[in-house]
Design a protein around this motif. Structure first.
Motif, PDB file in Angstrom:
ATOM      1  N   LYS A 214       0.827  -1.205   0.000  1.00 55.15           N
ATOM      2  CA  LYS A 214       0.000   0.000   0.000  1.00 55.15           C
ATOM      3  C   LYS A 214       0.861   1.256   0.000  1.00 55.15           C
ATOM      4  O   LYS A 214       0.519   2.266  -0.638  1.00 55.15           O
ATOM      5  CB  LYS A 214      -0.946   0.002   1.198  1.00 55.15           C
ATOM      6  CG  LYS A 214      -2.126  -0.950   1.044  1.00 55.15           C
ATOM      7  CD  LYS A 214      -3.117  -0.794   2.180  1.00 55.15           C
ATOM      8  CE  LYS A 214      -4.319  -1.704   1.978  1.00 55.15           C
ATOM      9  NZ  LYS A 214      -5.290  -1.595   3.098  1.00 55.15           N
ATOM     10  N   ALA A 215       1.974   1.212   0.708  1.00 57.03           N
ATOM     11  CA  ALA A 215       2.875   2.366   0.709  1.00 57.03           C
ATOM     12  C   ALA A 215       3.338   2.678  -0.701  1.00 57.03           C
ATOM     13  O   ALA A 215       3.298   3.840  -1.143  1.00 57.03           O
ATOM     14  CB  ALA A 215       4.080   2.101   1.619  1.00 57.03           C
ATOM     15  N   ILE A 216       3.756   1.669  -1.420  1.00 61.62           N
ATOM     16  CA  ILE A 216       4.220   1.874  -2.797  1.00 61.62           C
ATOM     17  C   ILE A 216       3.091   2.408  -3.667  1.00 61.62           C
ATOM     18  O   ILE A 216       3.288   3.321  -4.482  1.00 61.62           O
ATOM     19  CB  ILE A 216       4.788   0.561  -3.371  1.00 61.62           C
ATOM     20  CG1 ILE A 216       6.100   0.217  -2.677  1.00 61.62           C
ATOM     21  CG2 ILE A 216       4.999   0.670  -4.880  1.00 61.62           C
ATOM     22  CD1 ILE A 216       6.609  -1.176  -2.981  1.00 61.62           C
ATOM     23  N   SER A 217       1.896   1.859  -3.500  1.00 58.99           N
ATOM     24  CA  SER A 217       0.758   2.303  -4.292  1.00 58.99           C
ATOM     25  C   SER A 217       0.502   3.795  -4.121  1.00 58.99           C
ATOM     26  O   SER A 217       0.313   4.529  -5.104  1.00 58.99           O
ATOM     27  CB  SER A 217      -0.492   1.506  -3.898  1.00 58.99           C
ATOM     28  OG  SER A 217      -1.641   2.017  -4.550  1.00 58.99           O
ATOM     29  N   TYR A 218       0.513   4.270  -2.866  1.00 54.54           N
ATOM     30  CA  TYR A 218       0.251   5.689  -2.622  1.00 54.54           C
ATOM     31  C   TYR A 218       1.439   6.563  -3.017  1.00 54.54           C
ATOM     32  O   TYR A 218       1.248   7.678  -3.519  1.00 54.54           O
ATOM     33  CB  TYR A 218      -0.140   5.911  -1.166  1.00 54.54           C
ATOM     34  CG  TYR A 218      -1.594   5.574  -0.896  1.00 54.54           C
ATOM     35  CD1 TYR A 218      -2.603   6.485  -1.210  1.00 54.54           C
ATOM     36  CD2 TYR A 218      -1.965   4.350  -0.352  1.00 54.54           C
ATOM     37  CE1 TYR A 218      -3.939   6.185  -0.982  1.00 54.54           C
ATOM     38  CE2 TYR A 218      -3.296   4.032  -0.127  1.00 54.54           C
ATOM     39  CZ  TYR A 218      -4.274   4.959  -0.438  1.00 54.54           C
ATOM     40  OH  TYR A 218      -5.594   4.656  -0.222  1.00 54.54           O
ATOM     41  N   TYR A 219       2.645   6.075  -2.800  1.00 56.47           N
ATOM     42  CA  TYR A 219       3.806   6.851  -3.247  1.00 56.47           C
ATOM     43  C   TYR A 219       3.786   7.018  -4.769  1.00 56.47           C
ATOM     44  O   TYR A 219       4.130   8.078  -5.298  1.00 56.47           O
ATOM     45  CB  TYR A 219       5.103   6.173  -2.828  1.00 56.47           C
ATOM     46  CG  TYR A 219       5.541   6.455  -1.416  1.00 56.47           C
ATOM     47  CD1 TYR A 219       5.485   7.742  -0.883  1.00 56.47           C
ATOM     48  CD2 TYR A 219       6.027   5.429  -0.601  1.00 56.47           C
ATOM     49  CE1 TYR A 219       5.891   7.995   0.424  1.00 56.47           C
ATOM     50  CE2 TYR A 219       6.449   5.675   0.700  1.00 56.47           C
ATOM     51  CZ  TYR A 219       6.373   6.962   1.200  1.00 56.47           C
ATOM     52  OH  TYR A 219       6.788   7.209   2.496  1.00 56.47           O
ATOM     53  N   GLU A 220       3.389   5.974  -5.469  1.00 54.67           N
ATOM     54  CA  GLU A 220       3.349   6.065  -6.935  1.00 54.67           C
ATOM     55  C   GLU A 220       2.268   7.039  -7.399  1.00 54.67           C
ATOM     56  O   GLU A 220       2.453   7.747  -8.400  1.00 54.67           O
ATOM     57  CB  GLU A 220       3.128   4.674  -7.532  1.00 54.67           C
ATOM     58  CG  GLU A 220       4.379   3.792  -7.438  1.00 54.67           C
ATOM     59  CD  GLU A 220       4.169   2.401  -8.013  1.00 54.67           C
ATOM     60  OE1 GLU A 220       2.984   1.980  -8.128  1.00 54.67           O
ATOM     61  OE2 GLU A 220       5.163   1.730  -8.334  1.00 54.67           O
TER      62      GLU A 220
END
Length: 334
Positions: A214-220
């Protein structure tokens, strides 16, 4: 086993949108209250030409209307804030707050602004419990007078979220970040930079609690917006690449993490050759090579980090000691 050789940098941002309408004061520090008062319209000096604090002090001697005086105290507080004179800023904000309580603007937004601004200062001082108290008072007033989907609520939700994140209440932080994001998604275009900030702050919570996907999803999502509006070498992009790299590293996907860390390093080539941030990047890339068993490249990166540290950091600095430790440790691996 050895200590983690990596350094981390995860950024979130206090939100002070909608500043009081003084052209001498940036939106970075304070929130909107009433319209500009007549006495402030006499301020015609350039931003850097005079001592703003002295000008406001002079105008205080000429002001009679309580709202004019409150506004001047706000401007004095903001000036001291920018000078990092936080205790003086608190005193001036408190004076403005006393006047706002006794002479509230009809929509009470001045009072909400005063509470918010005090929260901002206490947050900068690391006094998060005090900051939370004032942010919640500001939000309470806004909720009484504004529709629930007004963008003015977002700064309060965001600031409360940041305080909760700083005191380790990550799920509460997430709750408030998501409330801000919900309003922004209804009211802002999909490429608005405020959305990018909210995506970044939500990602930072997921990274902290270990939900790396989820962190990667929001950072992207945050990165996609900023790539549309910022130059390719902008530091904000560097920060996002770094945080995505951290997330992939925690997932054990070192190859993917390495690709993002190298993007950070590409942006940093505009820095001076001995800039400490370059040392951080070389160190972090070295840590990934070490994890991957490529000790030769790892040691070369550690050497670069240590060389920069020798030029730019005191020997007592924690980063200096880490770089030296990492470089020395790998001598036996070659």
């Amino acid at each position: 086993m050895y200590d983690d050789p990596q350094l981390f940098q995860v950024n979130v941002t206090l939100d002070a949108n909608n500043a009081r309408n003084d052209p001498l004061v940036t939106a970075e520090h304070i929130e909107e209250g009433a319209k500009q008062t007549p006495v402030l319209n006499h301020l015609v000096c350039g931003k850097n030409k005079y001592d703003q604090g002295a000008v406001y002090q002079v105008l205080l001697t000429r002001a009679n209307d309580p709202r004019d005086i409150a506004d001047l105290y706000h401007q004095l507080a903001s000036t001291r804030d920018r000078e990092d004179k936080f205790e003086e800023a608190i005193q001036f904000y408190q004076k403005a707050l006393e006047i706002d309580r006794e002479n509230p603007h009809p929509d009470f937004l001045n009072l909400a602004a005063s509470y918010n601004n005090l929260g901002m200062i206490y947050g900068k001082l690391g006094r998060f419990e005090d900051a939370l108290q004032y942010f919640e008072k500001s939000l309470f007033i806004k909720l009484q007078i504004l529709p629930l989907n007004r963008l003015e609520l977002c700064s309060s939700y965001n600031n409360i979220g940041i305080v909760y994140r700083n005191i380790g209440h990550h799920f509460k932080a997430l709750f408030y970040y998501e409330k801000a994001l919900e309003i922004q998604l209804q009211s802002l275009p999909s490429d608005h930079l405020d959305l990018s900030m909210s995506y970044n702050n939500i990602a930072a919570v997921y990274l902290k609690i270990g939900d790396y996907i989820k962190a990667i999803s929001y950072y992207e999502k945050s990165l996609e917006i900023k790539q549309q509006s910022l130059p390719r070498d902008h530091p904000d992009l560097s920060m996002l690449y770094n945080n995505i790299g951290i997330s992939y590293r925690h997932m054990g996907n070192y190859t993917k993490a390495l690709s993002y860390y190298k993007r950070v390093l590409e942006i940093q080539q505009t820095l001076r050759a001995n800039h400490p941030n370059l040392a951080i990047s070389h160190n972090n890339i070295g840590a990934l090579y070490e994890k991957m068993g490529d000790y030769s490249r790892a040691r070369a990166c550690y050497r670069l980090a240590f060389d920069i540290a020798q030029q730019s950091l005191p020997t007592t600095h924690a980063h200096f000691r880490l770089y030296k430790k990492n470089f020395d440790r790998l001598k036996g691996e070659l």
